[in-house]
Write an enzyme that holds these catalytic residues in place. Structure first.
Site, short mmCIF file in Angstrom:
data_model
loop_
_atom_site.label_atom_id
_atom_site.label_comp_id
_atom_site.label_asym_id
_atom_site.label_seq_id
_atom_site.Cartn_x
_atom_site.Cartn_y
_atom_site.Cartn_z
N THR A 53 1.41 1.85 3.03
CA THR A 53 0.68 2.84 3.02
C THR A 53 1.07 4.31 2.93
O THR A 53 0.74 5.10 2.01
CB THR A 53 -0.63 2.75 3.85
N TYR B 76 -11.49 -2.94 0.30
CA TYR B 76 -12.65 -2.60 -0.65
C TYR B 76 -13.68 -3.70 -0.89
O TYR B 76 -15.03 -3.63 -0.82
CB TYR B 76 -12.21 -2.02 -2.14
N LYS C 138 1.35 -6.99 11.56
CA LYS C 138 1.11 -5.46 12.14
C LYS C 138 -0.27 -5.35 12.52
O LYS C 138 -1.08 -5.27 11.51
CB LYS C 138 1.72 -4.39 10.83
N TYR D 282 -0.75 -7.61 7.53
CA TYR D 282 -1.34 -6.19 7.95
C TYR D 282 -3.00 -6.16 8.22
O TYR D 282 -3.62 -6.29 7.11
CB TYR D 282 -0.66 -5.33 7.07
N ILE E 41 5.74 -0.99 13.85
CA ILE E 41 6.05 -0.34 12.26
C ILE E 41 5.13 1.03 12.44
O ILE E 41 4.00 1.00 12.46
CB ILE E 41 5.35 -1.14 11.12
N ARG F 106 -8.83 1.32 6.99
CA ARG F 106 -8.49 1.33 5.48
C ARG F 106 -9.12 0.23 4.80
O ARG F 106 -9.46 0.82 3.90
CB ARG F 106 -6.95 1.52 5.18
#
Length: 294
Positions: A46, A109, A164, A135, A206, A140
């Site tokens: 990202t 989304y 992550k 992840y 990360i 997000r």
């Protein structure tokens, strides 16, 4: 997956003032990480503004990082999305010979159920020729991958080796650490709670702030892994204000201001992102200069 223990950084994509990819700056950033103790590099996450890169630009970024790295550090490639078929197609067609693993984000989304998330990553695991790092970043994606789903995936697919975890929830992270299969790595995706996660049994991070201050942040993580708690927290509190600042007006606008002060890259971001305002830019410059002089 011992190579994924420690500090990985989510590399930015530096742009010139005309918004083209700055290949030379990217090489400098890669070498800056290697020279200052980072353990592995994450490409096209990202933070790389990958959503605004063309297919050709993504290939240029990969080529540049691979060539600059020269095999010195393990590389992880971001391969994820909300179109499962498209993700699977990329996994089946790409050459991963230069990469240790892929980092694959939970579908955004669409807001799938937990079963939908499981089935998506089942398809990813079955298609991937290299180990998979899940992840989870609800801020997000608009959906939270629950520990029960993560543990189910880790138990069912041997090549799903890590997560992550970026929900910003230390309790959720601890549940993952407590219940995950032996050898499964819980990696922090939230810079501010990296040290508490490491001390609770996490495998590292990360990081975004880590690429701006790699020496100090990677040292903090290694001190935490070695249970040198007081020394680790000294570095945590040294950097804590900068972590708040780099995310204050969006990522990677904040970290790019740090790179500008360090002379590594321009602070250019692509719309819909915009640069940080003058007040934050001054604060970031002052902090960066302070740390650089220590």
């Amino acid at each position: 997956m011992q190579s994924l223990i420690g500090t990985g950084v989510a590399l930015v994509t530096p742009f010139k003032k005309d918004f083209s990819v700055d290949v030379e700056a990217l090489r400098k950033i890669v070498n800056f990480q290697i020279d200052n103790g980072i353990d592995y590099l994450v490409v096209l996450g990202t933070t790389a503004e990958s959503a605004t890169l063309s297919k050709e630009e993504k290939e240029l970024v990969i080529k540049t990082v691979v060539e600059a790295n020269k095999g010195r550090l393990p590389l992880v490639l971001g391969v994820g999305g909300n179109n499962t078929q498209e993700v699977v197609a990329e996994l089946q067609s790409r050459d991963f010979s230069d990469f240790t693993a892929v980092l694959s984000v939970s579908p955004y989304y669409n807001k799938p159920t937990q079963e939908g998330i499981y089935q998506h990553f089942k398809a990813v695991a079955e298609a991937s020729p290299v180990p998979v790092i899940l992840y989870n970043v609800p801020g997000r994606t608009a959906s939270n991958m629950l520990p029960s789903t993560v543990i189910r995936l880790a138990q069912d697919f041997k090549n799903i080796v890590a997560i992550k975890e970026a929900a910003g929830d230390i309790v959720q992270a601890m549940k993952l650490i407590q219940n995950a299969p032996k050898g499964f790595l819980v990696i922090s995706g939230d810079d501010m709670i990296t040290l508490p996660m490491v001390l609770a049994g996490g495998a590292g991070v990360i990081s975004v702030i880590g690429e701006g201050f790699p020496k100090q942040f990677s040292e903090m993580v290694h001190l935490g892994l070695n249970r040198k708690v007081d020394e680790a927290y000294q570095l945590h509190y040294l950097l804590a204000d900068s972590i708040d600042m780099i995310f204050e007006q969006g990522n990677p606008a904040g970290i790019k201001e740090v790179f500008k002060t360090l002379g590594l890259a321009e602070n250019t971001v692509r719309l819909p992102l915009v640069n940080v305002d003058e007040n934050l830019a001054i604060r970031l410059k002052d902090f960066t200069n302070k740390i650089s002089s220590m």
